[in-house]
Design a protein around this motif. Structure first.
Motif, mmCIF file in Angstrom:
data_model
loop_
_atom_site.group_PDB
_atom_site.id
_atom_site.type_symbol
_atom_site.label_atom_id
_atom_site.label_comp_id
_atom_site.label_asym_id
_atom_site.label_seq_id
_atom_site.Cartn_x
_atom_site.Cartn_y
_atom_site.Cartn_z
ATOM 1 N N PHE A 36 40.897 52.667 26.503
ATOM 2 C CA PHE A 36 42.030 51.765 26.352
ATOM 3 C C PHE A 36 42.838 52.089 25.100
ATOM 4 O O PHE A 36 44.048 52.288 25.154
ATOM 5 C CB PHE A 36 41.558 50.317 26.311
ATOM 6 C CG PHE A 36 42.668 49.340 26.142
ATOM 7 C CD1 PHE A 36 43.567 49.130 27.167
ATOM 8 C CD2 PHE A 36 42.839 48.657 24.954
ATOM 9 C CE1 PHE A 36 44.613 48.256 27.020
ATOM 10 C CE2 PHE A 36 43.886 47.788 24.795
ATOM 11 C CZ PHE A 36 44.772 47.577 25.826
ATOM 12 N N PHE B 130 33.588 34.500 33.479
ATOM 13 C CA PHE B 130 34.598 35.336 32.837
ATOM 14 C C PHE B 130 35.181 36.324 33.833
ATOM 15 O O PHE B 130 36.368 36.626 33.821
ATOM 16 C CB PHE B 130 34.014 36.073 31.638
ATOM 17 C CG PHE B 130 35.080 36.709 30.795
ATOM 18 C CD1 PHE B 130 35.802 35.945 29.916
ATOM 19 C CD2 PHE B 130 35.374 38.046 30.909
ATOM 20 C CE1 PHE B 130 36.806 36.502 29.160
ATOM 21 C CE2 PHE B 130 36.375 38.614 30.160
ATOM 22 C CZ PHE B 130 37.094 37.842 29.278
ATOM 23 N N GLY B 178 35.426 29.966 26.456
ATOM 24 C CA GLY B 178 34.941 30.197 25.098
ATOM 25 C C GLY B 178 34.010 29.094 24.645
ATOM 26 O O GLY B 178 32.934 29.354 24.091
ATOM 27 N N SER C 36 47.739 32.568 23.598
ATOM 28 C CA SER C 36 46.608 33.402 24.011
ATOM 29 C C SER C 36 45.833 33.875 22.785
ATOM 30 O O SER C 36 44.608 34.006 22.842
ATOM 31 C CB SER C 36 47.087 34.565 24.870
ATOM 32 O OG SER C 36 47.815 35.467 24.096
ATOM 33 N N ALA C 39 43.468 31.102 21.999
ATOM 34 C CA ALA C 39 42.309 31.069 22.898
ATOM 35 C C ALA C 39 41.302 32.155 22.513
ATOM 36 O O ALA C 39 40.091 31.929 22.518
ATOM 37 C CB ALA C 39 42.762 31.232 24.342
ATOM 38 N N ASN C 40 41.812 33.339 22.147
ATOM 39 C CA ASN C 40 40.904 34.422 21.757
ATOM 40 C C ASN C 40 40.096 34.053 20.525
ATOM 41 O O ASN C 40 38.878 34.264 20.481
ATOM 42 C CB ASN C 40 41.710 35.694 21.463
ATOM 43 C CG ASN C 40 42.263 36.306 22.717
ATOM 44 O OD1 ASN C 40 41.766 36.026 23.801
ATOM 45 N ND2 ASN C 40 43.290 37.104 22.589
ATOM 46 N N ILE C 43 37.306 31.659 21.347
ATOM 47 C CA ILE C 43 36.084 32.290 21.858
ATOM 48 C C ILE C 43 35.268 32.827 20.701
ATOM 49 O O ILE C 43 34.053 32.647 20.615
ATOM 50 C CB ILE C 43 36.427 33.458 22.805
ATOM 51 C CG1 ILE C 43 37.192 32.962 24.009
ATOM 52 C CG2 ILE C 43 35.174 34.172 23.249
ATOM 53 C CD1 ILE C 43 37.518 34.049 24.976
ATOM 54 N N LEU C 76 34.493 40.031 25.410
ATOM 55 C CA LEU C 76 35.338 39.077 26.140
ATOM 56 C C LEU C 76 36.746 39.062 25.559
ATOM 57 O O LEU C 76 37.738 39.098 26.288
ATOM 58 C CB LEU C 76 34.748 37.668 26.057
ATOM 59 C CG LEU C 76 33.360 37.430 26.608
ATOM 60 C CD1 LEU C 76 33.000 35.970 26.478
ATOM 61 C CD2 LEU C 76 33.274 37.851 28.053
ATOM 62 N N THR C 79 38.716 42.147 26.428
ATOM 63 C CA THR C 79 39.221 42.078 27.792
ATOM 64 C C THR C 79 40.441 41.176 27.886
ATOM 65 O O THR C 79 41.450 41.521 28.504
ATOM 66 C CB THR C 79 38.122 41.547 28.729
ATOM 67 O OG1 THR C 79 36.921 42.235 28.435
ATOM 68 C CG2 THR C 79 38.496 41.725 30.157
ATOM 69 N N SER C 80 40.346 40.013 27.226
ATOM 70 C CA SER C 80 41.471 39.082 27.383
ATOM 71 C C SER C 80 42.685 39.570 26.608
ATOM 72 O O SER C 80 43.813 39.279 26.995
ATOM 73 C CB SER C 80 41.061 37.671 26.990
ATOM 74 O OG SER C 80 41.087 37.526 25.613
ATOM 75 N N VAL C 82 43.504 42.757 26.413
ATOM 76 C CA VAL C 82 44.076 43.740 27.330
ATOM 77 C C VAL C 82 44.909 43.042 28.392
ATOM 78 O O VAL C 82 46.050 43.422 28.692
ATOM 79 C CB VAL C 82 42.952 44.569 27.986
ATOM 80 C CG1 VAL C 82 43.515 45.450 29.066
ATOM 81 C CG2 VAL C 82 42.234 45.395 26.951
ATOM 82 N N ILE C 83 44.330 41.959 28.944
ATOM 83 C CA ILE C 83 45.036 41.248 30.005
ATOM 84 C C ILE C 83 46.315 40.634 29.477
ATOM 85 O O ILE C 83 47.384 40.761 30.080
ATOM 86 C CB ILE C 83 44.119 40.179 30.613
ATOM 87 C CG1 ILE C 83 42.996 40.846 31.396
ATOM 88 C CG2 ILE C 83 44.893 39.249 31.510
ATOM 89 C CD1 ILE C 83 41.943 39.894 31.856
ATOM 90 N N PHE C 85 48.024 41.535 26.982
ATOM 91 C CA PHE C 85 48.979 42.609 26.699
ATOM 92 C C PHE C 85 49.774 42.950 27.956
ATOM 93 O O PHE C 85 51.008 42.994 27.943
ATOM 94 C CB PHE C 85 48.229 43.842 26.180
ATOM 95 C CG PHE C 85 48.949 45.139 26.376
ATOM 96 C CD1 PHE C 85 50.015 45.467 25.566
ATOM 97 C CD2 PHE C 85 48.571 46.017 27.372
ATOM 98 C CE1 PHE C 85 50.686 46.654 25.753
ATOM 99 C CE2 PHE C 85 49.235 47.196 27.562
ATOM 100 C CZ PHE C 85 50.307 47.523 26.748
ATOM 101 N N VAL C 87 50.155 41.211 30.719
ATOM 102 C CA VAL C 87 50.959 40.110 31.246
ATOM 103 C C VAL C 87 52.187 39.871 30.380
ATOM 104 O O VAL C 87 53.288 39.645 30.881
ATOM 105 C CB VAL C 87 50.086 38.842 31.352
ATOM 106 C CG1 VAL C 87 50.927 37.660 31.735
ATOM 107 C CG2 VAL C 87 48.995 39.044 32.356
#
Lengths: 138, 499, 115
Positions: A36, B130, B178, C36, C39-40, C43, C76, C79-80, C82-83, C85, C87
């Motif tokens: 990535f 997830f 989370g 977002s 939210a990250n 987590i 996690l 991943t989020s 990346v998503i 980014f 979107v």
């Protein structure tokens, strides 16, 4: 944009950026890095090039349509899951082969690495599809 | 077989890759998309054969065992949904091959549609919270582009609302995930259910549950979170709207059913009560909003909301019979709603508009289409002996059993108003004489027209089949509801009786 | 540290929601981005902050020598990221197209579908 400084700098920056992106891809298995980040870095190199010159020049430099690159990347990632099936394992289980390099050395080629190459290409392709389509607006 | 449970994801992905690589040739893309859709249907039937006796097919991707790796778990509900995805894939691909304009196809309609199907399938079979989020994002990203494809002004405006609210919902979902991870240390749904059954953290669990209701509520169009839906769904071409109405909101409903039967089953008075109240308001506001619309596609789009209310009613009542009714309703409404949107697309195709005031006299011109419409519309309203009747009857009986009279009254009233909206479409579009003669904008030969109608005829046959074979379908749904009401079976299957 | 991060998360959510309520398309997308990020971080902090080594068992050993850090939240979040980014990049293209088509970036002007 027609800044001569940016153009000259880009010409020097471009090869190291690409090299660095491949380096990031290769070290990704054990250390920070991976498909990535590598793909983002490679995409950034082409995006920089398209800013310094123009999108048409960057497209020409890339040679392939970014959407094709993304598709090939997806296909590679998908195929990397299949070798596990031949040894009766579950889809996407990591499989390794030892490839002899001569004089007693081996190269460990694993499916996670192949998967990462696919990710690299997908990220590169998708990023450049977006950047190019934004750049061609003006 | 070790490959079967993951095939619903691999097949559409492979099809999408092939479609992307053959961008130049529309014909090849059509062939690939059609073949992929048939393979998806075939795979889902094979999976159904594996799970029809009530076994839960479990697979750990990459060989990482639950609860550490990503688990795919297919129970009866999942495999029923997979079959519906397969049916829809075949029908909508066939329809879009005929109806969609060339520009959209060139821009990548088929790969996007297949990626959307991959996301939907992934959401239906995953056993990890997830991972569910990731599939949601996959299907949302594909749907964003499908919605905006073509770039007409109403489409773009609708897309902005759709994108914004769905991103908000994703952020909520992620935040809930989370907090869950911090609380339980796992995101495997079966393991989470196990932890919550043991644990004493009532307040935090309820808070996360409410966040999930909000997140999935936005995605499935629950009251009062559905305002993006009527703004965006009627704008794209008929094939896209049919796909969205058939699958996207239903993924939200499926997730609510999955999460609120497996994980949040310890506090049904509050949580399921909340869903029940939401369900009645969803039904009511959807059907009332539809009553004042005078555009065929808008009426149908707003009606999606009220149909969602019925399914949520089954979840809110939370008995085995109610869930059976909800599952049958889900199956019925996916097929019927898709078919109605395809019919609206056919009307638009021949007359160039779906405005009720401008249309008229279609019964004389196209008796075949009219009969197909009235079949679907009556089924949606729940006229016996069509498919909607049995599902609604089951829901109402289960409402009477637990003596929540108000929800029963609401459901019956909404049913009546649904009939009003459907007869309104019938009277305006098909029955009344045209206000001024409206020539066909796209003259088609008889053969072309039959080919065009083929997917609609196919879906109508399925609607009749659901009505005729209601008995066996109820048995399947009953097995699925039994599995849902007894989460221990799911947990044992995933965790291998480890606890 | 937890308190500080909690305040940061609160600020991110508050700022994000405030920007989303504005009528400007650009502010809307910045708001979505902040949301977002919030939210990250949530987590990250909900999974617990602690110092620890990499979760790799040293060669020749059977157990961890020191208590490792939990690697999953980072996976996690990655991943989020990346998503979000992908979107956000798409939303940017969509908003630009909309701006060109509608000729304004005022959300109140985009009422064509609200009837």
């Amino acid at each position: 944009m027609t800044s001569i400084i940016l153009r000259t700098a880009t010409l020097y920056m471009f090869p190291p950026l690409i090299l660095f992106s491949v380096y990031l891809l290769l070290r990704g298995h054990h250390y920070p890095g991976g498909g990535f980040v590598g793909g983002l870095m490679g995409g950034a190199a082409f995006a920089l090039y398209s800013l310094a010159f123009n999108v048409a020049a960057a497209r020409k430099l890339l040679r392939f349509d970014p959407r094709d690159i993304a598709a090939v990347g997806l296909a590679i990632s998908l195929l990397s899951g299949l070798p596990a099936l031949f040894s009766g394992e579950v889809f996407l289980t990591g499989t390794w082969w030892k490839i002899p390099l001569g004089n007693g050395n081996y190269f460990d080629l694993g499916t996670p690495f192949i998967f990462d190459i696919g990710v690299y290409l997908v990220v590169l392709g998708v990023l450049l599809t977006l950047v190019f389509s934004l750049g061609e607006e003006e | 077989m070790t490959l079967l449970p993951v095939l619903p994801i691999i097949v559409p992905l492979a099809g999408a890759v092939l479609c992307m690589l053959t961008r130049k040739s529309l014909l090849l893309q059509k062939i690939i998309a059609m073949a992929t859709s048939f393979i998806i249907l075939l795979v889902s039937i094979l999976i159904m054969l594996e799970t029809k006796d009530g076994t839960i097919a479990v697979m750990s991707v990459g060989g990482w065992k639950a609860p550490f790796g990503i688990t795919l778990a297919i129970d009866m509900l999942s495999s029923m949904m997979l079959i519906l995805v397969g049916l829809l894939a075949v029908g909508i691909t066939a329809y879009s091959c005929q109806d969609l304009d060339e520009e959209r196809m060139r821009f990548g309609f088929f790969p996007l549609m297949l990626i959307l199907l991959m996301g939907v399938n992934g959401a239906f079979i995953t056993g990890d919270l997830f991972n569910l989020y990731v599939w949601f994002e996959v299907l949302l990203t594909a749907s964003f582009i499908l919605l905006a494809l073509g770039g007409e002004r109403p489409q773009l405006e609708g897309s902005i609302k759709y994108v914004t609210l769905n991103l908000l919902s994703s952020a909520l979902f992620l935040a809930g995930i989370g907090i869950f991870y911090g609380m339980a240390g796992t995101l495997n749904m079966a393991e989470l259910a196990h932890v919550i059954q043991q644990g004493e953290r009532g307040g935090l669990v309820t808070m996360v549950a409410v966040m999930f209701i909000m997140a999935f509520g936005i995605k499935c169009g629950m009251f009062p979170l559905y305002f993006w839906l009527p703004a965006s769904y009627p704008t794209p071409p008929a094939a896209v709207t049919a796909l969205f109405s058939g699958l996207l909101t239903k993924v939200g409903v499926y997730s609510l059913i999955r999460v609120f039967t497996l994980i949040f089953s310890t506090d049904p008075e509050f949580l399921h009560g909340l869903i029940l109240v939401g369900a009645s308001l969803t039904m009511l506001s959807g059907v009332l909003a539809a009553a004042c619309q005078y555009d065929m596609r808008k009426i149908l789009a707003v009606h999606i909301v009220s149909q969602i209310g019925y399914i949520l009613m089954g979840l809110g009542l939370f008995t085995r019979l109610a869930l059976t009714g909800a599952i049958v309703y889900l199956m019925h409404v996916i097929i019927v709603k898709t078919n109605l949107f395809l019919i609206a697309g056919a009307v638009k195709r021949i007359k160039g508009t779906t405005d009720l005031h401008k249309l008229g006299g279609l019964y004389k011109e196209r008796p075949g289409l009219s009969i197909l419409f009235i079949l679907s519309a009556m089924s949606l309203a729940g006229i016996p002996p069509l498919s909607g009747f049995f599902a609604k009857l089951t829901l109402i009986i289960s409402g009477l059993q637990v003596e929540s009279w108000w929800i029963v009254v609401t459901a019956l009233g909404v049913s009546l108003l649904t009939l009003y909206s459907m007869t309104k479409i019938w009277a305006y579009v098909f029955w009344k004489p045209a206000p001024e003669p409206l020539p066909d904008v796209n003259p088609m030969s008889q053969g072309q027209w039959m080919l065009f109608l083929l997917p609609i005829i196919g879906f109508s046959v399925i609607i009749v089949a659901i009505s005729v074979f209601a008995g066996p379908i109820f048995e399947f749904a009953d097995v699925a509801a039994g599995q849902l009401m007894n989460p221990q079976g799911y947990m044992d299957a995933v965790l291998g009786g480890r606890q | 540290m937890e308190v500080l991060l909690a305040v940061v998360i609160g600020t991110l959510y508050g700022g994000g929601l405030y920007l989303m309520m504005r009528r400007n398309l650009v502010q809307l997308i910045i708001g979505l981005g902040l949301l977002s990020h919030g939210a990250n971080l949530l987590i990250f902090i909900a999974a617990g902050l602690r110092q620890g080594g990499a979760p790799i068992i040293a060669e020749g050993k059977k157990v961890f020598l020191t208590l490792p850090a939990d690697p999953l939240p980072q996976a996690l979040i990655l991943t989020s990221i990346v998503i979000s980014f992908a979107v956000t990049a798409f939303a940017l293209v969509l908003f630009l197209r909309t701006y060109q088509e509608v000729g304004t970036n005022d959300l109140d002007e985009m009422k064509e579908t609200d009837t």
